[in-house]
Design a protein around this motif. Sequence first.
Motif, PDB file in Angstrom:
ATOM      1  N   THR A   8      -0.316 -18.533  20.328  1.00 14.95           N
ATOM      2  CA  THR A   8       0.322 -19.142  21.489  1.00 14.95           C
ATOM      3  C   THR A   8       1.490 -18.299  21.965  1.00 14.95           C
ATOM      4  N   GLN A   9       1.962 -17.401  21.090  1.00 18.16           N
ATOM      5  CA  GLN A   9       3.066 -16.531  21.460  1.00 18.16           C
ATOM      6  C   GLN A   9       3.022 -15.260  20.621  1.00 18.16           C
ATOM      7  N   GLY A  28       1.180 -19.420  16.389  1.00 19.17           N
ATOM      8  CA  GLY A  28      -0.073 -19.993  16.851  1.00 19.17           C
ATOM      9  C   GLY A  28      -0.535 -21.171  16.023  1.00 19.17           C
ATOM     10  N   GLU A  77       0.185 -25.233  12.357  1.00 19.42           N
ATOM     11  CA  GLU A  77       1.030 -24.390  13.211  1.00 19.42           C
ATOM     12  C   GLU A  77       1.669 -23.332  12.313  1.00 19.42           C
TER      13      GLU A  77
END
Length: 87
Positions: A8-9, A28, A77
């Motif tokens: 996600t980053q 992520g 996560e």
Amino acid sequence: MNESTWLTQLVIESGKKEAIEASLILTGYSYSNDKLGNFLDQLSSSKPFESVILKHATESELRQRNRGHRRAIKLIEFQIECNIPKV
């Protein structure tokens, strides 16, 4: 990367030490600890990555609606840090 783990980053910082070209922070999600472990193994054994460290992995839950029904999907996560050395 595998189909059960995604980012996600991605943060790329220039190397702060003389021998390091860049430092990476990967954030992520993964569907399971096993899939995250596979991703870590792949990253650790791939050039040019060095010093691959799992900074944290936390179980979270994503609630999803499907045809009026709610269901919860468990996700892991994570945040990983690693370096790319100068050549």
